[in-house]
Write an enzyme that holds these catalytic residues in place. Sequence first.
Site, PDB file in Angstrom:
ATOM      1  N   LYS A   1      57.613  30.782  79.780  1.00  0.00           N
ATOM      2  CA  LYS A   1      58.869  30.041  79.872  1.00  0.00           C
ATOM      3  C   LYS A   1      58.743  28.906  80.878  1.00  0.00           C
ATOM      4  O   LYS A   1      58.294  29.112  82.000  1.00  0.00           O
ATOM      5  CB  LYS A   1      59.998  30.992  80.274  1.00  0.00           C
ATOM      6  CG  LYS A   1      60.196  32.140  79.291  1.00  0.00           C
ATOM      7  CD  LYS A   1      61.267  33.109  79.741  1.00  0.00           C
ATOM      8  CE  LYS A   1      60.900  33.832  81.005  1.00  0.00           C
ATOM      9  NZ  LYS A   1      61.841  34.931  81.325  1.00  0.00           N
TER      10      LYS A   1
ATOM     11  N   THR B   1      72.776  29.582  85.798  1.00  0.00           N
ATOM     12  CA  THR B   1      71.603  30.050  85.051  1.00  0.00           C
ATOM     13  C   THR B   1      71.291  31.521  85.302  1.00  0.00           C
ATOM     14  O   THR B   1      70.221  31.998  84.934  1.00  0.00           O
ATOM     15  CB  THR B   1      70.372  29.218  85.451  1.00  0.00           C
ATOM     16  OG1 THR B   1      70.163  29.343  86.875  1.00  0.00           O
ATOM     17  CG2 THR B   1      70.563  27.747  85.100  1.00  0.00           C
TER      18      THR B   1
ATOM     19  N   GLY C   1      70.706  35.112  84.797  1.00  0.00           N
ATOM     20  CA  GLY C   1      70.532  35.975  83.633  1.00  0.00           C
ATOM     21  C   GLY C   1      69.876  35.327  82.429  1.00  0.00           C
ATOM     22  O   GLY C   1      69.841  35.927  81.355  1.00  0.00           O
ATOM     23  N   THR C   2      69.326  34.131  82.589  1.00  0.00           N
ATOM     24  CA  THR C   2      68.702  33.457  81.434  1.00  0.00           C
ATOM     25  C   THR C   2      67.500  34.245  80.905  1.00  0.00           C
ATOM     26  O   THR C   2      67.324  34.385  79.692  1.00  0.00           O
ATOM     27  CB  THR C   2      68.258  32.036  81.800  1.00  0.00           C
ATOM     28  OG1 THR C   2      67.516  32.067  83.027  1.00  0.00           O
ATOM     29  CG2 THR C   2      69.449  31.110  81.961  1.00  0.00           C
ATOM     30  N   GLY C   3      66.661  34.767  81.813  1.00  0.00           N
ATOM     31  CA  GLY C   3      65.481  35.512  81.367  1.00  0.00           C
ATOM     32  C   GLY C   3      65.847  36.798  80.663  1.00  0.00           C
ATOM     33  O   GLY C   3      65.261  37.147  79.625  1.00  0.00           O
ATOM     34  N   CYS C   4      66.818  37.518  81.219  1.00  0.00           N
ATOM     35  CA  CYS C   4      67.286  38.760  80.585  1.00  0.00           C
ATOM     36  C   CYS C   4      67.843  38.466  79.202  1.00  0.00           C
ATOM     37  O   CYS C   4      67.546  39.169  78.224  1.00  0.00           O
ATOM     38  CB  CYS C   4      68.372  39.409  81.435  1.00  0.00           C
ATOM     39  SG  CYS C   4      67.922  39.725  83.152  1.00  0.00           S
TER      40      CYS C   4
END
Length: 250
Positions: free
Chosen positions: A161, A194, A196-199
Amino acid sequence: MSKPTRILTIAGSDSSGGAGIQADIKTITMLGGYAMTAITAVTAQNTLGVQAVEILSPDLVAAQIDSCIGDVGVDAVKIGMLGSAEIAELVADLLAELSVPIVFDPVMVATSGAALADAATMTAFARLIEIATLVTPNLPELAALGGEALICRSARAVLIKGGHGQGDVLIDRLVTGAGEQARWQGSRIDTRHTHGTGCTLAAAIATGLGQGMALEAAVAKARQFVRAALEAAPGFGGGNGPLGHHAVLR
């Protein structure tokens, strides 16, 4: 009416609802899945940071996983914050024999900067990387795991990412031991919300894979969901606020 895809998320609880288990449940539900959870840790956190963390016992985490899989069944698994090396090893043991897609988001640091994995836990990630269908590190996580070449030796596929990269155009790359398989690029969305974007991305990919989508298609759809949720962020909190999961239509 067809039954929803059963997605098990193994992760920590975020009391403010922006990341972790709470973000996963919102994402899976909005994308038409049925969310089940195995909570690894309880945190007191908000948009400003993590104020307290309590790691649950490995036995309790195992019991949650067994309860879900043994009765309801599972079509895909998403792994997030694990909290300890013991839990990481246990999760690897329990999932090794499953024949369903597994998406592993190697969470090490919260968006606020708080550390969520110690050195022993990061070492224990190795087995999960081997059994996962897809590993989704951001750039700092990739560096902590030894870099692209090293992780691709053991991982089936890695989504690198690019959100922590520089510039206005960000690139996400899907790579395997055979090299780059696909890439996506998009303009940076100018927002501080932003959290929690990865979760959210990992949970969305797991949902797509559980629904039978090919890996590249699942990643593409998940990226669209995250970008739409970023655009719809409600603006809560004084720091890194949550995404607008609620506002994204399927």
